[in-house]
Scaffold this motif. Structure first.
Motif, PDB file in Angstrom:
ATOM      1  N   GLY A 166      36.427  36.461  34.274  1.00  0.00           N
ATOM      2  CA  GLY A 166      35.006  36.451  33.971  1.00  0.00           C
ATOM      3  C   GLY A 166      34.432  37.849  34.120  1.00  0.00           C
ATOM      4  N   ARG A 167      33.404  38.137  33.336  1.00  0.00           N
ATOM      5  CA  ARG A 167      32.761  39.444  33.414  1.00  0.00           C
ATOM      6  C   ARG A 167      31.288  39.282  33.073  1.00  0.00           C
ATOM      7  N   VAL A 168      30.450  39.971  33.828  1.00  0.00           N
ATOM      8  CA  VAL A 168      29.027  40.125  33.529  1.00  0.00           C
ATOM      9  C   VAL A 168      28.707  41.583  33.753  1.00  0.00           C
ATOM     10  N   GLY A 169      28.317  42.292  32.685  1.00  0.00           N
ATOM     11  CA  GLY A 169      28.044  43.718  32.810  1.00  0.00           C
ATOM     12  C   GLY A 169      29.270  44.467  33.297  1.00  0.00           C
ATOM     13  N   ARG A 170      29.112  45.210  34.390  1.00  0.00           N
ATOM     14  CA  ARG A 170      30.230  45.997  34.928  1.00  0.00           C
ATOM     15  C   ARG A 170      31.063  45.230  35.953  1.00  0.00           C
ATOM     16  N   GLY A 171      30.557  44.114  36.428  1.00  0.00           N
ATOM     17  CA  GLY A 171      31.296  43.334  37.422  1.00  0.00           C
ATOM     18  C   GLY A 171      32.218  42.331  36.762  1.00  0.00           C
ATOM     19  N   SER A 172      33.371  42.083  37.399  1.00  0.00           N
ATOM     20  CA  SER A 172      34.315  41.136  36.817  1.00  0.00           C
ATOM     21  C   SER A 172      35.188  40.510  37.893  1.00  0.00           C
ATOM     22  N   VAL A 173      35.892  39.453  37.476  1.00  0.00           N
ATOM     23  CA  VAL A 173      36.865  38.793  38.328  1.00  0.00           C
ATOM     24  C   VAL A 173      38.040  38.369  37.455  1.00  0.00           C
ATOM     25  N   SER A 174      39.248  38.469  37.995  1.00  0.00           N
ATOM     26  CA  SER A 174      40.464  38.025  37.321  1.00  0.00           C
ATOM     27  C   SER A 174      41.327  37.386  38.386  1.00  0.00           C
ATOM     28  N   LYS A 175      41.656  36.105  38.239  1.00  0.00           N
ATOM     29  CA  LYS A 175      42.253  35.365  39.331  1.00  0.00           C
ATOM     30  C   LYS A 175      43.727  35.034  39.204  1.00  0.00           C
ATOM     31  N   GLY A 176      44.471  35.705  38.379  1.00  0.00           N
ATOM     32  CA  GLY A 176      45.912  35.452  38.341  1.00  0.00           C
ATOM     33  C   GLY A 176      46.221  34.009  37.975  1.00  0.00           C
TER      34      GLY A 176
END
Length: 130
Positions: free
Chosen positions: A116-126
């Motif tokens: 997931g990404r919003v603007g410059r922040g993101s998450v990637s959960k493997g």
């Protein structure tokens, strides 16, 4: 090909085109509703990150995900992605106000990779939900 055969093919093509146009115009407004705004199933994971939250849902063999911003209402770049192992990812990315997604994949019993990404922040959960 003789001119009679060409005329028949043109007539059939025109008839099909006219019928499809009439169906599109005559379709009820409810059938042309906007895309769904939520995932079916139960929420199995929530991943907050600096600019938003990634929500993951599961129902049967399907996995669905939505990314929501911490600051909704203004257009900003958002992305959500779900990929079942040994398959291509399903991605929704654009400038949205309230959320990216939902995106759904049939994972069966396979692991999935969510991002997931919003603007410059993101998450990637493997690989999760194995």
């Amino acid at each position: 090909m003789d001119t009679g055969a060409i005329r028949r093919r043109l007539a059939v093509g025109l008839a099909l085109l006219t019928a499809s146009g009439l169906l599109a115009v005559a379709a009820p407004a409810q059938a042309q509703a906007a895309a769904p705004t939520r995932c079916e199933g139960r929420k199995v994971k929530t991943y907050p990150f600096s600019t938003g939250t990634l929500y993951v849902y599961k129902r049967g063999g399907y996995v669905c995900a939505i990314t929501k911003p911490k600051d909704p209402g203004r257009k900003q770049w958002m992305m959500v992605s779900v990929q079942a192992r040994r398959a291509n990812p399903v991605v929704d990315a654009w400038h949205y106000r309230y959320q990216a997604g939902p995106v759904t994949v049939h994972a069966g019993q396979r692991c999935v990779w969510v991002k997931g990404r919003v603007g410059r922040g993101s998450v990637s959960k493997g690989w999760i939900l194995c």
